[in-house]
Write a protein that holds these residues in place. Structure first.
Motif, short mmCIF file in Angstrom:
data_model
loop_
_atom_site.label_atom_id
_atom_site.label_comp_id
_atom_site.label_asym_id
_atom_site.label_seq_id
_atom_site.Cartn_x
_atom_site.Cartn_y
_atom_site.Cartn_z
N PHE A 290 0.74 -1.14 -0.02
CA PHE A 290 0.14 -0.08 0.14
C PHE A 290 0.97 1.11 -0.05
O PHE A 290 0.71 2.33 -0.47
CB PHE A 290 -0.86 -0.03 1.21
CG PHE A 290 -1.88 1.08 1.05
CD1 PHE A 290 -2.97 1.28 0.44
CD2 PHE A 290 -1.64 2.40 1.94
CE1 PHE A 290 -3.82 2.31 0.26
CE2 PHE A 290 -2.35 3.32 2.14
CZ PHE A 290 -3.67 3.64 1.34
N PRO A 291 1.91 1.39 0.80
CA PRO A 291 2.56 2.61 0.60
C PRO A 291 2.98 3.26 -0.65
O PRO A 291 3.16 4.10 -0.90
CB PRO A 291 3.86 2.37 1.72
CG PRO A 291 3.32 1.37 2.71
CD PRO A 291 2.44 0.54 1.84
N ALA A 292 3.79 1.98 -1.32
CA ALA A 292 4.13 2.36 -2.81
C ALA A 292 2.93 2.56 -3.61
O ALA A 292 3.23 3.49 -4.57
CB ALA A 292 5.04 1.02 -3.25
N VAL A 293 1.94 2.03 -3.48
CA VAL A 293 0.71 2.14 -4.30
C VAL A 293 0.23 3.72 -4.14
O VAL A 293 0.06 4.61 -4.97
CB VAL A 293 -0.49 1.50 -4.04
CG1 VAL A 293 -1.70 1.85 -4.57
CG2 VAL A 293 -0.06 -0.18 -4.45
N ARG A 294 0.25 4.08 -2.80
CA ARG A 294 -0.20 5.53 -2.44
C ARG A 294 0.71 6.56 -3.09
O ARG A 294 0.41 7.42 -3.72
CB ARG A 294 -0.09 5.89 -1.01
CG ARG A 294 -0.58 7.07 -0.60
CD ARG A 294 -0.64 7.30 1.00
NE ARG A 294 -1.25 8.37 1.38
CZ ARG A 294 -1.13 9.69 1.02
NH1 ARG A 294 0.08 10.05 0.34
NH2 ARG A 294 -1.85 10.69 1.62
N ARG A 295 2.03 6.38 -3.16
CA ARG A 295 3.08 7.09 -3.62
C ARG A 295 2.96 7.17 -5.22
O ARG A 295 3.04 8.32 -5.76
CB ARG A 295 4.43 6.63 -3.22
CG ARG A 295 4.87 6.97 -1.79
CD ARG A 295 6.39 6.67 -1.67
NE ARG A 295 6.73 5.33 -1.98
CZ ARG A 295 6.99 4.36 -1.02
NH1 ARG A 295 6.57 4.51 0.17
NH2 ARG A 295 7.47 3.29 -1.57
N ALA A 296 2.70 5.99 -5.74
CA ALA A 296 2.31 6.08 -7.21
C ALA A 296 1.11 6.86 -7.54
O ALA A 296 1.10 7.46 -8.65
CB ALA A 296 2.16 4.46 -7.92
N LEU A 297 0.12 6.80 -6.86
CA LEU A 297 -1.10 7.67 -7.09
C LEU A 297 -0.77 9.09 -7.01
O LEU A 297 -1.31 9.71 -7.97
CB LEU A 297 -2.11 7.23 -6.12
CG LEU A 297 -2.95 5.90 -6.21
CD1 LEU A 297 -3.54 5.52 -5.03
CD2 LEU A 297 -3.90 5.87 -7.25
N GLU A 298 -0.05 9.41 -5.98
CA GLU A 298 0.43 10.71 -5.91
C GLU A 298 1.32 11.08 -7.11
O GLU A 298 1.05 12.35 -7.69
CB GLU A 298 0.99 10.99 -4.69
CG GLU A 298 1.32 12.57 -4.20
CD GLU A 298 1.70 12.69 -2.71
OE1 GLU A 298 1.77 13.83 -2.25
OE2 GLU A 298 2.22 11.90 -2.25
N ALA A 299 2.13 10.40 -7.56
CA ALA A 299 3.03 10.75 -8.56
C ALA A 299 2.39 10.87 -10.05
O ALA A 299 2.45 11.76 -10.73
CB ALA A 299 4.09 9.77 -8.80
N ALA A 300 1.28 10.17 -10.00
CA ALA A 300 0.51 10.24 -11.27
C ALA A 300 -0.54 11.10 -11.21
O ALA A 300 -1.48 11.49 -12.22
CB ALA A 300 -0.11 8.92 -11.36
N GLY A 301 -0.78 11.79 -9.98
CA GLY A 301 -1.68 12.94 -9.99
C GLY A 301 -3.12 12.49 -9.91
O GLY A 301 -4.37 13.06 -10.19
#
Length: 507
Positions: free
Chosen positions: A169-180
């Motif tokens: 989940f932490p990596a998923v959340r960061r990916a969501l933020e990076a993708a806007g």
């Protein structure tokens, strides 16, 4: 659960289900009231679920061995004439363990698959989150993807489902933020069960996320611009003449801004080099870090790291001018835009297409800045030695934009002038004769022993470099991944197969 599934469970001789080590099976819990009292229950307990194991084959080896054992257990019942029902959460063919049993048993025993409600359908219903509508594209992604790849795919789609969370989940959340895509993303846990819960992803404590959870990224809120309009990435195939990327925004056939002179803006055209990050120039890195939009052929757009605020517009091949016009229109609206090319954008790349599209008077006042990149011919030449150390010419064998007669005439002149020749776009699935015909033209002036360098995927995975001769060139092995360098009469090959062309030429 469907009525058919309930009926088959109620009539089963054997009911099988997967379970984590030391845990109850969720699938069995769901079907518990339907399992006949006299049915044989087969618990298929995973030997490992976290990827950590002492098995000599690692996690993959342990799981493959487990599926083989499980299949043999079920095969014994089937061979004895017993009907086996294998329970699967959600849908059996959607990230389900049943698939591995099906692979091993369906060739020998009759198999019937009963569809189920997939977890993401239950999750969207539980959270009342509309997922995709009209022409939105839905992408289902495993949270186990590498973080940069997950961010890239999230940025390139409309609606998305991210499965397999847990410790990812932490990596998923960061990916969501990076993708806007973080705003509007909904976390759903154990959908359709008594423990069901859903929250905005921003509010979720990563320490509490179980494996049986997912993220819903709705498509209808994706990438709204300040005017409320969502630009649609160019299609993979060429649009109709004069078509645009956003038909809802302006009349059909209009390729420029809706009205009035274009405001001053800048379109950056960036060469990404052949592939390695080491071959990307500092200028290109700076430009890509500052723009809000990246436009280009999909494989090149995919090479640009995703970050917050970056919007990606990928399209198929052969639509260069449409792609350039789309970028110019974004710039005319005040957006910061980069058009990307592999290698150097000025060598058979997007720079020329952008200048061509900018001839439209509606784009007057827009500045075009070209950031150079390492070209494919430079990369192949460096790997080979110094074959272009003397005068050389560059030709594309693609006859999509010029007739073959023109290409053949230029090849003949280059060969007669005794220039080293770099050949781009030598062949494709629909163009198979050009390499052979080009070799025949060159052999009118060059000896069969003339050195030829064939570079394939130089700078990328699978890179290879072959040094051969013009007479022995295997034309059938050449494709679009190759670049050829044909030597001049003075080009030499060293004992260790390094190729170089002397700087001096004797009269």
């Amino acid at each position: 659960m469907t009525l058919k599934a309930a009926r088959l469970i109620g009539a089963a001789d054997v009911v099988a289900f997967h379970a984590g080590r030391g845990k109850q099976s969720n699938a069995r819990r769901i079907a518990a009231d339907l399992i006949p009292a006299g049915a044989i229950e087969e618990v298929l307990e995973y030997p490992v679920t976290t990827g950590l194991t002492e098995h000599p084959g690692g996690y993959a080896g342990a799981i493959a061995e487990f599926y083989e054992r499980s299949a043999r257990r079920l095969a014994e019942h089937l061979a004895a004439g017993r009907d086996v029902v294998l329970l699967a959460e959600g849908d059996p063919l959607f990230y389900g363990s049943f698939m591995y049993m099906h692979d091993r048993l369906s060739g020998e025993f009759a198999t019937e698959i009963v569809p189920g409600v997939p977890a993401f359908a239950a999750a969207t219903a539980a959270s009342a989150t509309p997922l995709v509508r009209q022409t939105d594209v839905l992408t289902v992604l495993p949270g186990t993807l590498p973080e940069p790849e997950l961010a890239r795919r999230l940025a390139d789609t409309d609606g998305a489902i991210i499965m397999k969370l847990g410790r990812n989940f932490p990596a998923v959340r960061r990916a969501l933020e990076a993708a806007g895509r973080l705003d509007g993303a909904v976390y759903v846990e154990r959908a359709s069960t008594d423990a069901e819960a859903h929250h905005p992803v921003r509010e979720v404590d990563p320490e509490t996320v179980p494996y049986f959870s997912l993220v819903v990224v709705p498509g209808d809120s994706h990438h709204q611009d300040p005017t409320g309009r969502r630009p649609v990435p160019l299609a993979a195939s060429a649009p109709s003449p004069g078509g645009t990327a956003d038909d809802d925004a302006r009349p059909s056939g209009h390729t420029g801004p809706s009205s009035g002179p274009a405001p001053r803006g800048v379109v950056h055209v960036v060469g990404l080099g052949p592939g390695p990050d080491d071959w990307l120039t500092p200028e290109a890195v700076r430009v890509l870090s500052e723009v809000g939009h990246v436009v280009g052929y999909a494989p090149y757009v995919n090479r640009v790291p995703q970050r917050p605020g970056l919007r990606r517009h990928a399209s198929g091949n052969t639509v260069e001018v449409d792609r350039a016009g789309f970028a110019l229109e974004l710039a005319a609206g005040g957006e910061r835009v980069a058009v990307v090319s592999g290698g150097d954008a000025g060598v058979f790349g997007m720079a020329s297409a952008v200048f061509e599209a900018a001839e439209d008077p509606t784009f007057a006042g827009i500045e075009i800045r070209v950031a150079p990149g390492v070209s494919a011919v430079q990369a192949v030449a460096a790997r080979a030695g110094a074959p272009i150390g003397a005068d050389f010419a560059v030709v594309s064998l693609s006859d999509r934009l010029k007739p073959w007669e023109v290409i053949a005439r230029r090849l003949d002149a280059i060969a007669a002038a005794d220039l080293v020749l770099a050949v781009y776009n030598p062949a494709s699935r629909s163009r198979t004769h050009q390499v052979r015909d080009a070799r025949d033209v060159l052999l009118r002036h060059r000896e069969p022993s003339t050195p030829v360098v064939v570079g394939r995927d130089v700078g990328r995975d699978g890179e290879s470099l072959t040094v051969t001769t013009l007479g022995e060139l295997d034309c059938a092995s050449i494709d679009m991944k190759c670049l050829l360098i044909v030597g001049a009469s003075g080009t030499r090959v060293t004992g260790d197969r390094r190729v170089w062309s002397p700087r001096f030429v004797r009269a």
